[in-house]
Scaffold this motif. Structure first.
Motif, PDB file in Angstrom:
ATOM      1  N   PHE A  68      44.309   9.317 -33.734  1.00 14.65           N
ATOM      2  CA  PHE A  68      44.220   9.865 -32.155  1.00 14.65           C
ATOM      3  C   PHE A  68      45.103  10.979 -32.400  1.00 14.65           C
ATOM      4  CE2 PHE A  68      43.676   5.300 -31.742  1.00 14.65           C
ATOM      5  CZ  PHE A  68      42.957   5.060 -30.647  1.00 14.65           C
ATOM      6  N   GLY A  69      44.909  11.852 -31.431  1.00 12.91           N
ATOM      7  CA  GLY A  69      45.585  13.008 -31.202  1.00 12.91           C
ATOM      8  C   GLY A  69      45.575  13.578 -29.809  1.00 12.91           C
ATOM      9  N   ILE A  70      46.794  13.945 -29.350  1.00 13.93           N
ATOM     10  CA  ILE A  70      46.607  15.007 -28.045  1.00 13.93           C
ATOM     11  C   ILE A  70      46.716  16.269 -28.282  1.00 13.93           C
ATOM     12  CG2 ILE A  70      48.020  15.169 -26.043  1.00 13.93           C
ATOM     13  CD1 ILE A  70      49.008  12.496 -26.066  1.00 13.93           C
ATOM     14  N   ALA A  71      45.683  16.973 -27.790  1.00 12.84           N
ATOM     15  CA  ALA A  71      45.376  18.261 -28.035  1.00 12.84           C
ATOM     16  C   ALA A  71      45.306  19.185 -26.694  1.00 12.84           C
ATOM     17  CB  ALA A  71      44.217  18.563 -28.909  1.00 12.84           C
ATOM     18  N   ASN A  72      45.727  20.382 -26.793  1.00 15.16           N
ATOM     19  CA  ASN A  72      45.532  21.492 -25.711  1.00 15.16           C
ATOM     20  C   ASN A  72      44.041  21.668 -25.585  1.00 15.16           C
ATOM     21  OD1 ASN A  72      45.589  23.555 -23.802  1.00 15.16           O
ATOM     22  ND2 ASN A  72      45.998  24.950 -25.770  1.00 15.16           N
TER      23      ASN A  72
END
Length: 316
Positions: A158-162
């Motif tokens: 999982f990743g939170i990206a702009n």
């Protein structure tokens, strides 16, 4: 085109094989049967025959043989992007089909930009602990390019990206989770904190600005740099320390106003020209995988909780 030809055309479309498309894309990109064969771990003769069979199926020439190299025809240029897209979609299908055979995960890796408030990550970890008590979670700082690459490779789950600079569909699941607002922060009760709103922008342009390096990595530097005197810093925590000196400032997440440590030393600056802060959209990224679906649901629950918490905080 008459009905007979139409029927023939439909039959031709159904005769494509994934092997042919993979070979076609490899030869197109390498401009060489030998290099394409090496890339595919195939014999050169086999690769050449696959392309010949595809040309026979299409009844068009795709590659012009020029000694050891080949040159794609106009028809090949037209077909390349469609073939590439079909191959990428087949990879998604393979990953999803493979994931159906597996159960829960013992551990996951979670990538995040340094622009993400740590309070959000804390709530995500707490929610995952409640829902998956025995699962290990590794939190790793990654920029957008690293996230996309490592999620595709499978090393990041999982990743939170702009996603300010968005693009078209790609082979991962993407869910917009909201916007993070950045405001100018300065030393509490310092010289810049006492500047009038009318003069604030002028003073910021003349003062040292600390810029979170993630802004540069995400190609957002032109949107956030106001001062000719600016320096890049990797971590929000270090910027908070730096801002305890006077005559300097930085764009920081507005949610820092919930941190007693930050508010003890810093305050948001009031600018007449700035009705609201800089807002950037962020999305949760993950591969298409059945075992990840309940984990994704848990993460999104945590994001909703954090958003509601901060919204309620600002009302008081």
């Amino acid at each position: 085109m008459n009905n007979s030809n139409n029927n023939t055309f439909r039959t031709t479309l159904m005769n494509f094989s994934l092997e042919q498309l993979i070979a076609f894309v490899a030869v197109y990109e390498e401009r060489s049967f030998s290099k394409a064969a090496t890339k595919l771990n195939k014999h050169r003769t086999t690769t050449g025959q696959v392309i010949t069979n595809l040309e026979d199926t299409l009844a068009v020439e795709l590659m012009v043989r020029e000694g050891r190299y080949v040159e794609p025809t106009e028809e090949a240029h037209l077909l390349y992007h469609y073939a590439k897209s079909i191959i990428e979609q087949s990879k998604i299908f393979d990953k999803m089909a493979l994931s159906l055979a597996y159960g829960g995960l013992e551990s996951i890796s979670f990538g995040y930009s340094s622009m993400i408030p740590l309070g959000l990550l804390q709530i995500i970890r707490r929610q995952l602990t409640n829902d998956f008590p025995s699962m290990k979670v590794n939190f790793l700082i990654k920029n957008k390019a690293e996230l996309e690459k490592e999620i595709k490779e499978g090393s990041i789950h999982f990743g939170i990206a702009n996603v300010h600079h968005g693009k078209g569909m790609f082979d991962m699941d993407s869910s917009l989770i909201g916007y993070i607002e950045f405001m100018p922060f300065v030393k509490k009760e310092g010289l810049l904190a006492n500047v009038t709103p009318e003069m604030a922008l002028t003073e910021l342009r003349k003062s040292r600005q600390y810029v979170l390096s993630a802004f540069s990595q995400e190609n957002l530097k032109d949107k956030v740099v106001l001062s000719a005197i600016h320096e890049e810093v990797d971590q929000v925590a270090l910027i908070i320390k730096m801002l305890q000196d006077d005559n300097c400032w930085a764009w920081l997440p507005k949610v820092l106003s919930e941190s007693s440590y930050a508010t003890e030393h810093l305050q948001m600056m009031d600018l007449e020209q700035l009705k609201q802060g800089l807002k950037f959209p962020f999305a949760l990224w993950n591969p298409h995988s059945k075992p990840l679906m309940p984990i994704k649901k848990s993460i999104l629950m945590a994001v909703d909780e954090y958003t509601k918490h901060f919204t309620d905080l600002l009302k008081h």
